[in-house]
Design an enzyme around this catalytic site. Structure first.
Site, PDB file in Angstrom:
ATOM      1  CG  ASP A 378      -1.991   0.976   1.253  1.00 47.19           C
ATOM      2  OD1 ASP A 378      -2.884   0.834   0.408  1.00 47.19           O
ATOM      3  OD2 ASP A 378      -1.963   1.893   2.091  1.00 47.19           O
ATOM      4  CD  GLU A 407      -2.385   1.785  -3.483  1.00 50.30           C
ATOM      5  OE1 GLU A 407      -3.574   2.073  -3.598  1.00 50.30           O
ATOM      6  OE2 GLU A 407      -1.703   2.162  -2.504  1.00 50.30           O
TER       7      GLU A 407
END
Lengths: 648, 648
Positions: A378, A407
């Site tokens: 993330d 990401e």
């Protein structure tokens, strides 16, 4: 002087600044370099490669070798196929090929009827020199030849003939010992397993499925759609403090589940499982079930904490503090994210920094212990590059099969840098590339630019954060279109669940999020909806699986289309045994038609006789002739995925 | 981990593989880098530069500093102007700007009517921290401000206002000590004198002028044409053995002078002067005469020997030997060059190699002793790159004003490599680029690609070896055209004498050489020929000298022309105080006309009002309006060199 006698520059594949380039086991890797020398010597070159040295065991390395051939403009190339996981090294070696140079000189002179007696003596000496190190039989053969070359009773052409045979060329190939070699510095290459390059991903929130056990029950349906990886957003306890309510509102009600990314509560942090999702045993069962279905589970690795995360009290030194003594929550003024504390990756004390980074590493090791081999990371761009540069190779040194997807929804150079320092794959801008020209330009950059050596794209038409382009309030045709583009352009692609049900309601006209986002509430879905695209998804994934051409990125080639609403691109295996042409209607509302302009030479297809074009998606067989086929696509048809073949 | 907290990548200018980039004294050098960091901190950056360290005196280096500004896509830039000759180092430094980050946060929050009391305390602490290292007056000022920020009687906006003033921004600029800095590795930059970049060259064979004294007598006429450098092919004794006769024939007659590149005879080698040309005193006088006319002499540096060169007997180990004991002459089978022995730069014994290389260096030092500071290097691509990498920096370490022009008529990567390892300038493919599109593409590559940082072109319409393109049997218009192109496209250019007399007879239809080449015989010319282009050449060189825009390469920009026979390109100084638009008729036979499509924004010219276009070559004044001026060029007119100016 630092230069060798031969220049070997720009060895590819390579990542910038000495980081390893990337390949997967069994991939045909084109190794190329600029190789040249002053003067007119004929050169020869090879690439040698081996797994990187285990400390104190360098002598045991098994080196493989491939002969390089000259292309154009002093560029040389060989194709290698790494067979083992982990770090490898490539070394390009070049030498002046004395025999080839001599052979060229003597045959040219002979053709020009010039005297070659001195050259015959030169040749005899070359043969004798090689005979010195040759095996018994070859030694005798070469010495006999050398003698014949000096036999003045024969004509020069007769004396020469046997010495320019292919057998002699083979025997005299290779350098005369290491002195004659120029070698490049070793170039690192990281070899992953196939899944690092190729895979269909499916993202789901387990809480909408009744937790981990419910998710396990859903896995067969996901496998049936043909997915390879099932990725779960964080499964850890969720903070209560400043928990978010529906639609990202502040002040959650008592039954609001909160965002899974607000990690940590009294029940634990990044190594705990949210009690409402299940137990470690449930998780282990889920991993095992996925494995039995030929899939694997991927976990989110989101390095941030809710105010209730155990680290906040146990390690306040790992967070940013404000002058009033409070811990700083995440902010991008004037926006505030009070439910999340970012981590301070650079505590004042070096010992604290090391302890923090080790704790972050421990999270990975913990889940590896539970069978996880893929981590979706993330927001990696909000953590130091130095951290990733330390973490990823450290993990992969122990577990060469572990993969990291970044990401990296951030600026181009930041995205590239994350790939450079070690991420296996990266999210991309595909999500926002919707027009023919911008798709083409972007794929050219990813597949044919310097990025291609070290950044592997993973294309996502949607994510829980992003509902964009034609999907917003879009018809099923839009969902089909974007799925086919992602699945056939990029070897790795993924969708966030609900995509197959064409969930299309945006949070607002200007907000890219979903309305009633699953990030903040539990969603119930009717998987048996007759309008579900599940069969379509299954068909596309099946085509992907059956066509090796679609397992690679670099062969992608765009073919001209007279209608910008129809985009056409092909992929092929090196030997053209598999050629796939995809044509997508980018207009989800109107039927579109055009004639294409195919590069038949590239595709290995005849220009003067018919060939087969079988639409794997629609099931129609066409017989085309020439480079200008006519295509027509109804919006709901979305695409042709055409298997092109010579007629047998 | 090896990365700093901030990423600083791709610092330019740079040459590949750590070799120095190139600039000249007084040049505005754009230093740029990719600079970024994880997260949302506002960054600041600067470049520091200094002459490279004298051993054991590193502490004494005077560093200059320039603030970098952010362009787009994480690229930052500063312009520096080196003032000293020799090797320099650039270091790019970046830091998170705590004050700017704070200022952004607090002003954004204030505008959104959010509470900023904690931020005011943060700001006060920032000011106090800087006060600790500030001068007395600033210290008091900052402390007073910090106190005011904590004065709870005032409104937050009142407390904030003085702390976000420009004076405070200035005081808080810069990093908080070295700990907060990330610095790039030092990037080397070699700074030459202006002549390394800008100069008009004139090549002549002194034997056609009555030797060195006759050449000295001709210098005023050459100076009048506006040339800066007079370059002489080898002036050394010429071998007798296998001497070449007229038109490169074998078997020279007793009166044939031979090729000056067949260097060496009983009279001496590379440090001797051909007796028929004159004495060292004549040479010194020539150098002095050139100097008095504002010109300088350049010598050929041709590392090869005639069979009669003293080295052949004194140092047989410096040559290649054949099995029959003979020394190998130069060959490119089936072609033979019996009058030349190439040097073996890699003798078996390391001591022999070192002695040979030292002897080659001694030649340079000898002529430096006679006032030569420019060497035109013959066929550098047939000598090892390692030799040049050793020779050039070694010479320049002692004599930073010495320049080397590479006669690198070879493959693109070899040409670039020679520039990379140290050559000051390079001959180019200009000689064979004659069409509009290919000229444009080539200039884009030279001026705007990676080459621009380290390879400086020198454009030659002709050389004694090359009569090409429209010059072959061409009319005077062709000679004008190619001269204007060379002189206005490249800051350095040159012609080989006879050009101004439009000598245009090729050796044959397929041979690029001149008929009756001056390389093999003495030429007499009528400099008073009324058709001489000398006045035209003088005019072009005068325009070059008066227009600083023409002294640089990188600002070149091509403007669209509807007629491919007319090519249009501009150059401008950074401040647009000098803007020159050149339009050349590439057709030497037919009048051509077109409308151009000028990028007026780039040129700093108005789009809505007239501007002046003065043709420096033809002497006509135009007043143009808008971006589509009409131009028409008679073939004999060849070109406009237009000085574009806003109307004062």
């Amino acid at each position: 002087m630092s230069l060798g006698r031969i220049i070997i520059d720009d060895v590819r594949p390579c990542a910038p600044r000495g980081y390893p380039a990337k390949a997967v086991v069994g991939e045909a890797v084109r190794v190329s370099a600029d190789i040249f020398k002053d003067g007119h010597d004929i050169l020869a070159a090879r690439v040698r490669w081996a797994p990187a040295p285990v400390p104190a065991a360098a002598g045991d390395r098994k080196w493989h070798t491939a002969t390089m051939v000259e292309l154009v403009n002093d560029r040389w190339e060989a194709v290698i196929e790494p067979a083992a996981l982990g770090r490898h090294e490539l070394v390009v070696e070049a030498w002046a090929d004395a025999y080839a140079t001599w052979r060229h000189k003597v045959t040219t002179k002979l053709a020009a009827a010039q005297d070659i007696s001195v050259e015959l003596e030169e040749g005899a000496r070359l043969l004798e020199a090689r005979a010195a190190t040759a095996g018994r039989e070859d030694k005798a053969f070469l010495r006999k030849l050398a003698k014949a070359m000096r036999n003045e009773r024969d004509q020069p052409s007769e004396r020469l003939a046997p010495a320019i045979s292919e057998r002699v060329a083979d025997l005299l190939a290779g350098p005369d010992g290491d002195d004659d070699l120029t070698a490049s510095a070793p170039v690192p290459l990281w070899v992953d397993r196939e899944r690092a390059l190729v895979g269909a991903w499916y993202e789901l929130f387990p809480r909408s499925y009744g937790g981990l056990a419910g998710t396990a029950a859903r896995l067969p349906a996901i496998a049936e759609m043909g997915f390879d990886v099932v990725y779960l957003p964080p499964i850890h306890p969720i903070g209560r403090t400043y928990r978010k309510g529906p639609n990202n509102t502040t002040g959650a009600g008592p039954n609001d589940p909160g965002s899974p990314w607000a990690i940590g509560g009294p029940e634990g942090g990044h190594t705990a499982i949210h009690p409402e999702l299940g137990t470690y045993a449930d998780f282990d069962a889920l991993v095992q079930k996925a494995d039995s279905l030929g899939m694997e589970m991927a976990l989110d690795y989101a390095l941030q904490c809710s105010p209730d995360h155990p680290w906040v009290t146990e390690h306040p030194e790992w967070f940013h503090h404000r002058p009033d003594g409070s811990i700083a929550y995440a902010e991008n003024p004037p926006k505030k994210y009070q439910d999340i504390y970012p981590i301070n990756f650079w505590p004042e004390e070096e010992a604290d920094r090391q302890a923090l980074w080790d704790a972050c590493r421990d999270i990975i090791d913990f889940w590896i212990g539970h069978g996880v081999r893929i981590f979706r990371v993330d927001n990696p761009h909000t953590k130091p590059f130095a951290f990733w540069e330390w973490l990823i190779p450290g993990v992969q040194e122990q577990h060469a099969d572990v993969l990291f997807l970044a990401e990296a929804f951030t600026r181009p150079k930041v995205m590239a840098k994350l790939a450079e320092v070690g991420f296996t794959q990266s999210y991309t801008y595909f999500t926002w590339r919707t027009q023919s020209l911008e798709l083409r330009e972007y794929l050219e950059e990813l597949a044919h630019g310097p990025l291609a050596d070290y950044m592997r794209p993973n294309f996502w038409p949607n994510t829980p954060d992003i509902l964009s382009g034609p999907l917003r309030n879009g018809p099923p045709a839009a969902f089909k279109q974007r799925l086919v583009l992602a699945a056939t352009m990029s070897p790795s692609y993924g969708i966030y669940s609900g995509y197959e049900l064409c969930e299309n309601a945006p949070a607002s006209e200007t907000n890219e999020e979903y309305d009633r986002s699953e990030k903040y509430e539990i969603k119930e879905r009717d998987w048996d909806d007759p309008g579900s695209l599940a069969p379509f998804v299954a068909a596309v994934n099946d085509i992907r699986r059956r066509h090796p051409a679609l397992h690679r990125l670099r062969s992608i080639h765009f073919h001209a289309s007279a209608n910008p609403s129809l985009i056409a691109y092909s992929k092929h295996t090196d030997d053209r045994s598999d050629v796939v042409l995809t044509v997508v209607n980018l207009d989800p509302w109107v039927v579109q038609e055009t004639t294409l302009d195919l590069d038949l030479g590239l595709l290995g297809l005849p220009w003067d006789s018919p060939y087969d074009a079988y639409d794997e998606l629609g099931g129609q067989a066409y017989r085309w002739t020439g480079s200008h086929p006519y295509v027509r696509l109804e919006p709901d048809q979305a695409a042709h995925i055409l298997h092109l073949r010579r007629i047998r």
